[in-house]
Design a protein around this motif. Sequence first.
Motif, PDB file in Angstrom:
ATOM      1  N   ALA A  24       0.838  -1.210   0.000  1.00  0.00           N
ATOM      2  CA  ALA A  24       0.000   0.000   0.000  1.00  0.00           C
ATOM      3  C   ALA A  24       0.868   1.254   0.000  1.00  0.00           C
ATOM      4  O   ALA A  24       0.598   2.206  -0.748  1.00  0.00           O
ATOM      5  CB  ALA A  24      -0.933  -0.006   1.208  1.00  0.00           C
ATOM      6  N   GLU A  25       1.910   1.260   0.815  1.00  0.00           N
ATOM      7  CA  GLU A  25       2.778   2.441   0.898  1.00  0.00           C
ATOM      8  C   GLU A  25       3.495   2.731  -0.419  1.00  0.00           C
ATOM      9  O   GLU A  25       3.696   3.889  -0.763  1.00  0.00           O
ATOM     10  CB  GLU A  25       3.788   2.278   2.025  1.00  0.00           C
ATOM     11  CG  GLU A  25       3.158   2.488   3.387  1.00  0.00           C
ATOM     12  CD  GLU A  25       4.194   2.663   4.480  1.00  0.00           C
ATOM     13  OE1 GLU A  25       5.180   1.901   4.514  1.00  0.00           O
ATOM     14  OE2 GLU A  25       4.002   3.582   5.301  1.00  0.00           O
ATOM     15  N   GLU A  26       3.882   1.694  -1.144  1.00  0.00           N
ATOM     16  CA  GLU A  26       4.567   1.930  -2.420  1.00  0.00           C
ATOM     17  C   GLU A  26       3.578   2.268  -3.530  1.00  0.00           C
ATOM     18  O   GLU A  26       3.973   2.801  -4.564  1.00  0.00           O
ATOM     19  CB  GLU A  26       5.436   0.736  -2.816  1.00  0.00           C
ATOM     20  CG  GLU A  26       4.682  -0.392  -3.464  1.00  0.00           C
ATOM     21  CD  GLU A  26       5.559  -1.537  -3.948  1.00  0.00           C
ATOM     22  OE1 GLU A  26       5.040  -2.356  -4.725  1.00  0.00           O
ATOM     23  OE2 GLU A  26       6.726  -1.643  -3.539  1.00  0.00           O
ATOM     24  N   SER A  27       2.296   1.974  -3.321  1.00  0.00           N
ATOM     25  CA  SER A  27       1.304   2.123  -4.377  1.00  0.00           C
ATOM     26  C   SER A  27       0.480   3.398  -4.311  1.00  0.00           C
ATOM     27  O   SER A  27      -0.010   3.857  -5.344  1.00  0.00           O
ATOM     28  CB  SER A  27       0.339   0.926  -4.344  1.00  0.00           C
ATOM     29  OG  SER A  27       1.047  -0.284  -4.524  1.00  0.00           O
ATOM     30  N   PHE A  28       0.258   3.937  -3.127  1.00  0.00           N
ATOM     31  CA  PHE A  28      -0.683   5.045  -2.965  1.00  0.00           C
ATOM     32  C   PHE A  28      -0.012   6.292  -2.407  1.00  0.00           C
ATOM     33  O   PHE A  28       0.890   6.194  -1.574  1.00  0.00           O
ATOM     34  CB  PHE A  28      -1.827   4.641  -2.020  1.00  0.00           C
ATOM     35  CG  PHE A  28      -2.632   3.469  -2.509  1.00  0.00           C
ATOM     36  CD1 PHE A  28      -3.336   3.531  -3.703  1.00  0.00           C
ATOM     37  CD2 PHE A  28      -2.685   2.300  -1.767  1.00  0.00           C
ATOM     38  CE1 PHE A  28      -4.080   2.447  -4.151  1.00  0.00           C
ATOM     39  CE2 PHE A  28      -3.426   1.215  -2.210  1.00  0.00           C
ATOM     40  CZ  PHE A  28      -4.123   1.290  -3.400  1.00  0.00           C
ATOM     41  N   ARG A 112      -8.447   7.927  -8.579  1.00  0.00           N
ATOM     42  CA  ARG A 112      -8.025   9.310  -8.819  1.00  0.00           C
ATOM     43  C   ARG A 112      -8.287   9.697 -10.280  1.00  0.00           C
ATOM     44  O   ARG A 112      -8.032   8.913 -11.196  1.00  0.00           O
ATOM     45  CB  ARG A 112      -6.538   9.479  -8.507  1.00  0.00           C
ATOM     46  CG  ARG A 112      -6.235   9.482  -7.017  1.00  0.00           C
ATOM     47  CD  ARG A 112      -4.730   9.661  -6.763  1.00  0.00           C
ATOM     48  NE  ARG A 112      -4.478   9.679  -5.328  1.00  0.00           N
ATOM     49  CZ  ARG A 112      -4.510  10.780  -4.582  1.00  0.00           C
ATOM     50  NH1 ARG A 112      -4.729  11.951  -5.143  1.00  0.00           N
ATOM     51  NH2 ARG A 112      -4.286  10.713  -3.276  1.00  0.00           N
ATOM     52  N   VAL A 113      -8.754  10.924 -10.471  1.00  0.00           N
ATOM     53  CA  VAL A 113      -8.982  11.449 -11.815  1.00  0.00           C
ATOM     54  C   VAL A 113      -7.698  11.357 -12.633  1.00  0.00           C
ATOM     55  O   VAL A 113      -7.723  11.054 -13.830  1.00  0.00           O
ATOM     56  CB  VAL A 113      -9.502  12.907 -11.743  1.00  0.00           C
ATOM     57  CG1 VAL A 113      -9.476  13.578 -13.103  1.00  0.00           C
ATOM     58  CG2 VAL A 113     -10.906  12.937 -11.170  1.00  0.00           C
ATOM     59  N   SER A 138      -7.483  13.115   0.314  1.00  0.00           N
ATOM     60  CA  SER A 138      -7.030  14.052   1.345  1.00  0.00           C
ATOM     61  C   SER A 138      -6.203  15.205   0.779  1.00  0.00           C
ATOM     62  O   SER A 138      -6.130  16.271   1.388  1.00  0.00           O
ATOM     63  CB  SER A 138      -6.239  13.320   2.430  1.00  0.00           C
ATOM     64  OG  SER A 138      -5.063  12.763   1.876  1.00  0.00           O
ATOM     65  N   ASP A 139      -5.599  15.008  -0.391  1.00  0.00           N
ATOM     66  CA  ASP A 139      -4.827  16.098  -1.006  1.00  0.00           C
ATOM     67  C   ASP A 139      -5.707  16.988  -1.887  1.00  0.00           C
ATOM     68  O   ASP A 139      -5.209  17.887  -2.556  1.00  0.00           O
ATOM     69  CB  ASP A 139      -3.642  15.552  -1.798  1.00  0.00           C
ATOM     70  CG  ASP A 139      -4.054  14.660  -2.965  1.00  0.00           C
ATOM     71  OD1 ASP A 139      -5.266  14.476  -3.208  1.00  0.00           O
ATOM     72  OD2 ASP A 139      -3.145  14.137  -3.636  1.00  0.00           O
TER      73      ASP A 139
END
Length: 151
Positions: A24-28, A112-113, A138-139
């Motif tokens: 997850a950390e490397e992907s998102f 994500r768009v 969140s961004d």
Amino acid sequence: MVTQKIISVRDVEPEDLPIIHEIAEESFKDPYPLSLLKHIYETKPEGFMAAEIGGEIVGYLIGLVRWGDVGHILAIAVDELHREKGVGSALLINAIDRLKNNGANRIRLEVRVSNEIAQEFYGKIGFKPRKVVPAYYSDGEDAVSMEYKCK
């Protein structure tokens, strides 16, 4: 001679969560923290699937039936070294079958768009864009909500 690596999809076990968190950390951009992954697993373990090649976890998916008859894919990710090898498709097809068997008539997800590659991937499986969800992440980035109608 080319050897085909067999992808197997199985239920997640508690000891799998640290490697799932690494993927997850490397992907998102904004991955779920390990504590949230543990909480989801503890409350809805049936929603977690892991993909393995040769006994190594190379991807995961979290999918639950929510809102009565709607399946929801919360997360899907594949280790960078194993992308574009059918791992994501194996996870998503297994999730669709599992969610249908648990009463889902349709399955939704958000992407994500800016992630056109993922949108194309989901489209090949049969997901269609529904709407844009403003500031979903969140961004502040918008999401495309996509839906698969179960047959």
